[in-house]
Motif scaffolding. Structure first.
Motif, short mmCIF file in Angstrom:
data_model
loop_
_atom_site.label_atom_id
_atom_site.label_comp_id
_atom_site.label_asym_id
_atom_site.label_seq_id
_atom_site.Cartn_x
_atom_site.Cartn_y
_atom_site.Cartn_z
N SER A 1 7.39 -4.21 -10.25
CA SER A 1 7.72 -5.23 -9.24
C SER A 1 8.78 -4.79 -8.24
CB SER A 1 8.15 -6.55 -9.88
OG SER A 1 7.11 -7.04 -10.71
N ASP B 1 10.34 -3.04 -4.98
CA ASP B 1 9.79 -2.81 -3.64
C ASP B 1 10.94 -2.41 -2.72
OD1 ASP B 1 8.77 -3.20 -0.97
OD2 ASP B 1 7.24 -4.52 -1.80
N SER B 2 10.79 -1.30 -2.02
CA SER B 2 11.85 -0.79 -1.16
C SER B 2 12.00 -1.55 0.14
CB SER B 2 11.59 0.68 -0.82
OG SER B 2 10.45 0.80 0.02
N ASP C 1 2.71 2.50 -5.06
CA ASP C 1 2.10 1.95 -3.85
C ASP C 1 2.95 2.45 -2.69
OD1 ASP C 1 0.35 0.56 -5.47
OD2 ASP C 1 1.47 -1.31 -5.36
N GLN D 1 -2.52 4.04 -2.79
CA GLN D 1 -2.16 3.76 -4.18
C GLN D 1 -2.26 5.07 -4.94
OE1 GLN D 1 -4.33 1.02 -7.03
NE2 GLN D 1 -2.46 -0.13 -6.56
N ARG E 1 7.35 2.47 3.13
CA ARG E 1 7.75 1.53 2.09
C ARG E 1 7.07 1.97 0.80
NH1 ARG E 1 4.84 -4.16 2.05
NH2 ARG E 1 5.37 -4.82 -0.06
N CYS E 2 7.74 1.79 -0.32
CA CYS E 2 7.10 2.08 -1.60
C CYS E 2 7.38 0.93 -2.57
CB CYS E 2 7.57 3.41 -2.18
SG CYS E 2 9.30 3.48 -2.63
N ALA E 3 6.46 0.78 -3.53
CA ALA E 3 6.58 -0.29 -4.52
C ALA E 3 5.86 0.14 -5.79
CB ALA E 3 5.97 -1.58 -3.97
N ASN E 4 6.15 -0.59 -6.86
CA ASN E 4 5.46 -0.38 -8.12
C ASN E 4 4.79 -1.69 -8.50
OD1 ASN E 4 4.60 -0.02 -10.73
ND2 ASN E 4 6.55 0.69 -11.53
N SER E 5 3.47 -1.75 -8.35
CA SER E 5 2.73 -2.96 -8.72
C SER E 5 2.16 -2.86 -10.13
CB SER E 5 1.59 -3.21 -7.72
OG SER E 5 0.68 -2.12 -7.73
#
Length: 76
Positions: free
Chosen positions: A9, A11-12, A31, A40, A56-60
């Motif tokens: 969850s 998110d940068s 992501d 992805q 931007r990067c995130a971990n979903s």
């Protein structure tokens, strides 16, 4: 070089800076958005882009993601 752990969850948010970035996903899911394009990435995937592009990067995923980043000049 930088080893980062991105928790589920996390998110940068969008950002830019001078330089170039590259990375390798060691585990989990990353992501990544670069100039509006979505990628992805999974374990074993790599990437690179100009840091002046909005990114931007995130971990979903459900587990922490580990990424080796190469950033020049360093911004951490």
């Amino acid at each position: 070089m930088l080893l980062s752990t991105i928790e589920p969850s996390a998110d940068s948010g969008d950002y830019t800076h001078d330089g170039v970035e590259a990375g390798f996903v060691l585990s989990g899911r990353l992501d990544l958005w670069v100039s509006g394009q979505f990628f992805q990435l999974e374990k074993g995937d790599s990437f690179s882009f100009k840091s002046t592009e909005v990114h931007r990067c995130a971990n979903s995923g459900d587990e922490p993601t580990k990424v080796v980043w190469v950033i020049t000049p360093p911004h951490y």
